[in-house]
Write an enzyme that holds these catalytic residues in place. Structure first.
Site, PDB file in Angstrom:
ATOM      1  N   THR A 193       0.807  -1.226   0.000  1.00 11.19           N
ATOM      2  CA  THR A 193       0.000   0.000   0.000  1.00 11.19           C
ATOM      3  C   THR A 193       0.838   1.274   0.000  1.00 11.19           C
ATOM      4  OG1 THR A 193      -0.103  -0.001   2.427  1.00 11.19           O
ATOM      5  CG2 THR A 193      -1.884  -1.135   1.249  1.00 11.19           C
ATOM      6  N   LYS A 194       2.160   1.156   0.048  1.00 20.04           N
ATOM      7  CA  LYS A 194       2.995   2.342   0.190  1.00 20.04           C
ATOM      8  C   LYS A 194       3.166   3.079  -1.141  1.00 20.04           C
ATOM      9  CE  LYS A 194       3.770   1.959   4.600  1.00 20.04           C
ATOM     10  NZ  LYS A 194       2.829   0.880   4.960  1.00 20.04           N
ATOM     11  N   ASN A 195       3.758   4.276  -1.074  1.00 22.70           N
ATOM     12  CA  ASN A 195       3.896   5.125  -2.265  1.00 22.70           C
ATOM     13  C   ASN A 195       4.721   4.470  -3.355  1.00 22.70           C
ATOM     14  OD1 ASN A 195       2.424   6.953  -0.826  1.00 22.70           O
ATOM     15  ND2 ASN A 195       4.048   8.473  -0.622  1.00 22.70           N
TER      16      ASN A 195
END
Length: 406
Positions: A203-205
């Protein structure tokens, strides 16, 4: 694409805003990552190998720091960082009362005691005045480190933290899981403090599926972490993953299986190439949300400090519960029925049973974090979102909050 819908929300029997589900935190995986992963499989180097080293070098260049180790997760990075900086059993580590459980769990796994500190009511970051108060009362000098969490991508005050570290001889170990692109007055977080720990979770950038990174200006620290990350084996063990012939290794200490793989690096190399472009897209979405929700019964974080850059990892709102006839949890359910994914970042760790029962946290001890915990929710914020996706999020939340206004 959004259709004409009745104003009655789906939770009350109306038609959902969307026909398909908008997943919260869906990764933006494109063809270059897929091609690189296939090439990696064909190369035969799928464990820790040349792509891992190349990824480490490129990430360090992006963070403007000399040393970095790719590891299994940000949690692993925090765990080894605490050990490498010399945490002794039962020493205290200050952590914010608003963070994911991984921050405090890493302290426990490393043998320390997490000491929670309440957050600021406007920024939602660790309250450094309270940190200073704890340090001033630490007559036995049992505090080893501070772990600032750069929540949602917003920078903590690194000048003040580094000054505290110097004054009290503490390690400053940044939990920068949300903050790859963040800048503190022009400086990446990777080159500030004692070490910085990053996440590449799905889910991270930017994502490598799972994975993390430790960066530091201190070569000795990162060298120790590289040993810890592969069973405590000497550095010669890493040559086993190259084509330089067999190398003997020595076990230097009881380490961990926390190494990174070339399969992960295959994703990360191309994710890193697009990171600045993707930040621009998330900033566009962020600005649209800010304009659309300006008059709704929600509370936004104060603007980032002038001269800093927010990584725009999470778009967090607090529900103004005095102005609506719906709870935060019911609102999440209502968004789900509109086919909009949402998140909660986070319920304060001291409110969870484990920390109450084992570490003696008490209700009312961290009033700001508890107030935040009851109201917080996060909306989809991804570079892969289309304008229609953004329209649907805005339409769904606006319809719900207007419908349930007190």
């Amino acid at each position: 694409m959004t259709k004409e819908k009745t104003e009655i929300p789906a939770i009350e029997g109306g038609t959902p805003i969307r026909d398909t589900y908008l997943v919260f935190g869906k990764p933006d995986i494109q063809q270059p990552e897929i091609d690189e992963a296939v090439n990696t499989l064909r190369s035969g180097w799928i464990g820790s190998g040349p792509r891992t080293r190349e990824f480490e070098q490129r990430f360090c260049a992006y963070q403007q720091v000399g040393h970095g180790i790719a590891v299994a997760s940000c949690t692993a990075a925090l765990h080894m960082g605490l050990i490498a900086t010399g945490l002794e059993r039962d020493q205290s580590v200050l952590v914010p009362a608003m963070t994911f459980a991984a921050t405090s769990n890493a302290v426990i796994h490393a043998g320390g005691r997490p000491v929670f500190v309440d957050i600021e009511p406007d920024s939602w970051l660790m309250n450094l005045d309270r940190v200073q108060a704890v340090l001033e009362k630490d007559s036995k000098k049992r505090v080893h480190a501070i772990i600032p969490v750069h929540l949602a991508g917003r920078c903590c005050d690194m000048d003040r933290l580094e000054a505290m570290g110097e004054q009290w001889n503490l390690s400053i170990i940044s939990d920068a899981a949300h903050a790859i692109e963040s800048r503190w007055h022009g400086q990446p977080l990777g080159a500030l403090g004692t070490i910085s720990c990053y996440s590449f979770y799905v889910t991270k950038n930017m994502t490598t599926g799972e994975g993390g990174m430790v960066t530091s200006r201190d070569e000795k620290l990162t060298s120790r972490i590289r040993t810890l990350a592969l069973h405590g084996l000497s550095h010669d063990a890493w040559h086993r993953f190259r084509d330089e012939g067999y190398k003997h290794y020595s076990v230097m200490e009881a380490g961990f299986k926390y190494n990174f793989t070339d399969m992960q690096a295959a994703l990360g190399l191309h994710q890193l190439e697009r990171i600045e472009r993707n930040l621009l897209r998330r900033e566009e979405i962020w600005e649209r949300y800010d304009r659309a929700f300006a008059d709704l019964p929600v509370i936004k974080a104060a603007p980032p400090e002038k001269g800093t850059r927010h990584a725009r990892h999470l778009y967090i709102l607090l529900l103004d519960t005095e102005k609506v006839r719906i709870s935060r949890d019911r609102l999440l359910e209502a968004l789900h029925l509109e086919n909009i994914g949402a998140g909660v970042h986070y319920i304060a760790p001291p409110l969870h049973p484990y920390y109450r029962e084992v570490w003696g946290c008490r209700p009312g001890e961290f009033p700001v974090a508890e107030w935040y915990s009851e109201r917080t929710f996060s909306l989809p914020l991804s570079a892969g979102m289309t304008d229609h996706d953004v329209d649907d999020v805005i339409s769904a939340l606006t319809r719900l909050l207007n419908y349930f206004s007190a």
